[in-house]
Design an enzyme around this catalytic site. Structure first.
Site, PDB file in Angstrom:
ATOM      1  N   ASN B 104     -15.096  40.246 -18.282  1.00  0.00           N
ATOM      2  CA  ASN B 104     -16.129  39.740 -19.177  1.00  0.00           C
ATOM      3  C   ASN B 104     -17.504  39.684 -18.533  1.00  0.00           C
ATOM      4  OD1 ASN B 104     -15.239  39.335 -21.806  1.00  0.00           O
ATOM      5  ND2 ASN B 104     -13.928  37.627 -21.177  1.00  0.00           N
ATOM      6  N   ILE B 133      -6.526  41.120 -15.282  1.00  0.00           N
ATOM      7  CA  ILE B 133      -5.138  40.697 -15.522  1.00  0.00           C
ATOM      8  C   ILE B 133      -5.094  39.634 -16.615  1.00  0.00           C
ATOM      9  CG2 ILE B 133      -4.449  41.200 -13.143  1.00  0.00           C
ATOM     10  CD1 ILE B 133      -4.308  38.096 -12.739  1.00  0.00           C
ATOM     11  N   ASP B 134      -6.248  39.059 -16.975  1.00  0.00           N
ATOM     12  CA  ASP B 134      -6.267  37.983 -17.972  1.00  0.00           C
ATOM     13  C   ASP B 134      -6.069  38.489 -19.396  1.00  0.00           C
ATOM     14  OD1 ASP B 134      -6.862  36.495 -15.751  1.00  0.00           O
ATOM     15  OD2 ASP B 134      -8.969  36.189 -16.257  1.00  0.00           O
ATOM     16  N   MET B 179      -1.713  32.616 -13.422  1.00  0.00           N
ATOM     17  CA  MET B 179      -3.134  32.917 -13.562  1.00  0.00           C
ATOM     18  C   MET B 179      -3.391  33.272 -15.031  1.00  0.00           C
ATOM     19  SD  MET B 179      -4.377  35.161 -10.312  1.00  0.00           S
ATOM     20  CE  MET B 179      -5.087  34.390  -8.875  1.00  0.00           C
ATOM     21  N   LEU B 284      -0.777  37.414  -5.912  1.00  0.00           N
ATOM     22  CA  LEU B 284       0.321  38.375  -6.108  1.00  0.00           C
ATOM     23  C   LEU B 284       0.297  38.935  -7.531  1.00  0.00           C
ATOM     24  CD1 LEU B 284       3.345  36.665  -4.284  1.00  0.00           C
ATOM     25  CD2 LEU B 284       2.162  38.763  -3.603  1.00  0.00           C
ATOM     26  N   ARG B 286      -2.059  40.070  -9.123  1.00  0.00           N
ATOM     27  CA  ARG B 286      -2.879  41.266  -9.255  1.00  0.00           C
ATOM     28  C   ARG B 286      -2.703  42.224  -8.090  1.00  0.00           C
ATOM     29  NH1 ARG B 286      -8.356  37.494  -8.890  1.00  0.00           N
ATOM     30  NH2 ARG B 286      -8.662  37.748  -6.663  1.00  0.00           N
TER      31      ARG B 286
END
Lengths: 386, 386
Positions: B104, B133-134, B179, B284, B286
């Site tokens: 973002n 990864i989000d 995460m 971990l 990512r």
């Protein structure tokens, strides 16, 4: 005759393979009629939870290369009268041999049962088949379960290292919490893929060391200044004078991991002002399926098989041990050792494996560990430069 | 003309593949003379750390399927005058297109640069290539990096589950910290291999939810009573009214993960008296190389390639997006979307993907996620019984 097998303590990635090796071997032995398994270690013996394993061969084979204990683990401590009860139960079921797959706790139980039966003049046999990711048993070169756990950690460290290297300009400290009980065998495995001083991790601590908070903060500061980043490995049983007595007490009392890493991170943030993250792989050390070492699986199986053979020859009160014959090519033989002087004793990380100045294991340790791993390490990430 | 590529934010398992795709494509484009790379995102542009990537093809190819950002990540926030400086630098080097691989933050930067150049009447192009990864970006079906992180978590949960199942009689609670920023996309992936209610995890929380401590303790107690064990997934950006405001503040301020899991564990131990462990996979998510999803790698590469093609057609101020055409067989097309209304907006986990009552994602979510993973799940461990 009949025999009995059980699993004890926390699981490992290869504990089911020892069970499988023993059950297969027993199934082929003409002298053995029934193979009993006990659910949840000696608790199952005491509470009538014995099952016939010869009827479960398919399930055991399927689980043989998978983590977890298919018979269930146990953390039960022997109460008065338990030894006699177990021996009575064995007689009721015509069980002549009891194989106990476990760590230091079960070694003590096997020794006690052996003495008790001998004292009563009974012809029963008791064999300890080792397993623990802690690698802290005397008598054996290493314990099944340890190579796979070491394999996982050595890879995780490299992965996390690629992340830290990518974010290097945002300097950070990463604390990775290692299992391994009261010994540094597992923590040390974090450094096995290192080929230069700058590579991750830069600081490894052992539970055998006692450190004050100010000492640690000094070491953190100087490493961080030197490398511009810092990955440190902290055992979950690491005692830091001052701050961590309480956390350590919690760890033991309530099965509460994470205390040491969290509290140390808070101290670094508050005292030194560095961004500090923690990674706690927890039971991944003993369950990370994709990192099960093939050598570990093989040895776990052979120990199970040999245990059955040895008991058929009449021996009792022993632990099945791995004796290393050579590093290159890697070669071992399986021997038995009397539990009398070794049961329940913790084997500390050896002095010749540890470089106190560098906070790192020595090359001697690498020579010891490498043959047990799947050596498929990542090329460390090197950022592109002008 | 020349072009410029940079990577931003934290790395993922496939961020280097987007870079590789773009560089390869640019290398084959006759219009493009030099391919510049910037070390550490826009910082490198501002601080003269541009390198010629056409000379680094071998290194980039080698790193293409490995985690980490080979150009280095960046968390730099734009200062006044930076946009103009970047545009000046581009003109100095005759750079006509800037490709920014990021989340973002970089979407906002790309939009701002596009506006600034347009305002100055300059023929420059700016393209955002998504990675995080989000999975929290608007406009795209999903973001490269997310499938691999989801793949890792779904496997880790199964492994830890075998350990919990083995130790079931020693009832325990396991908190796994996920995460995923302010959205529940990653936490939800923990449940993807579940095929029955009892399987792990039994409770998943999303950062989109606000909960009080007493509510959570009630839910923990009732789940634990129901299943005799409990694995819960807690996002590291989870706000619990009362206890966790401070920890959450720390998380943001000092890059300090582990706060939420640790503090909640302490509350469960103190209020309910259950053994509670925490697992914090940290970066971990990512970097877990062995869990990089092949589909993720493929899409990361195609987005990089297509970004080069689109810019050659003259477009600017867009994000490269994945549009899903079908789930079975899985099919997508790559489209561009104007950053005007989507840059920097967080896409929350959709309501139709979430079952509030069960604390679990719905089957609709499974249909969405499964095609993106390597579906090689473990058979859950079932203890042998009489």
């Amino acid at each position: 005759m009949n025999i009995l097998i059980a699993q004890s303590g926390g699981p490992t990635s290869v504990i089911n393979m020892s069970l499988y090796g023993a059950v297969r071997k027993a199934f082929a032995e003409k002298q053995i009629k029934h193979i009993y398994g006990s659910v949840n270690g000696i608790e199952g013996v005491l509470n009538d939870r014995l099952i016939l394993l010869e009827k479960k061969l398919v399930e055991i084979e399927k689980a043989s290369n998978q983590p977890g204990s298919i018979l269930g683990g146990s953390r039960y401590s022997l109460q008065e009268g338990d030894l006699e009860k177990i021996i009575n139960k064995m007689e009721t079921f015509n069980i002549k041999v009891f194989y106990y797959i476990g760590g230091n706790g079960s070694a003590r139980t096997v020794k006690a049962l052996h003495h008790c039966a001998k004292h009563q003049g009974k012809e029963l046999r008791f064999i300890h088949i080792p397993k623990t990711i802690d690698n802290d048993l005397y008598g054996t070169d290493h314990t099944p379960g340890y190579p796979s756990a070491a394999n996982f950690l050595s890879h995780a460290v490299q992965w996390i290292g690629t992340d830290m290297e990518s974010m290097k300009t945002y300097g950070q400290i990463e604390i990775i919490e290692a299992m391994g009980g009261n010994t540094g065998w597992l923590a040390s495995a974090s450094a096995i893929a290192k080929s230069s001083e700058e590579q991750y991790p830069q600081l490894v601590y052992l539970p055998e060391e006692k450190k004050s908070l100010s000492q640690i903060l000094k070491e953190v500061e100087s490493s961080y200044q030197k490398y511009g980043k810092l990955m440190m490995i902290i055992p979950d049983h690491f005692f830091i004078q001052g701050i961590l007595s309480e956390a350590s007490a919690n760890t033991t009392r309530a099965g509460y991991n994470g205390g040491v890493a969290y509290q140390l991170a808070a101290q670094i943030i508050n005292n030194l002002g560095y961004k500090t993250k923690i990674t706690i792989p927890g039971t991944l050390y003993r369950s990370a399926y994709s990192f099960t070492s093939k050598q570990d699986l093989k040895e776990a199986r052979i120990l199970g098989e040999t245990a059955v053979e040895q008991a058929m020859k009449g021996i009792s009160g022993v632990m099945m041990c791995i004796k290393r014959l050579s590093n290159k090519p890697y070669d071992v033989e399986i021997i038995t050792k009397d539990l009398e002087n070794i049961a329940g004793k913790e084997k500390a990380f050896p002095k010749e494996f540890w470089d106190k100045e560098k906070h790192m294991p020595t090359n001697k340790y690498k020579t010891y560990l490498l043959p047990l791993l799947e050596y498929s390490f990542l090329k460390p990430l090197t950022l592109l430069e002008k």
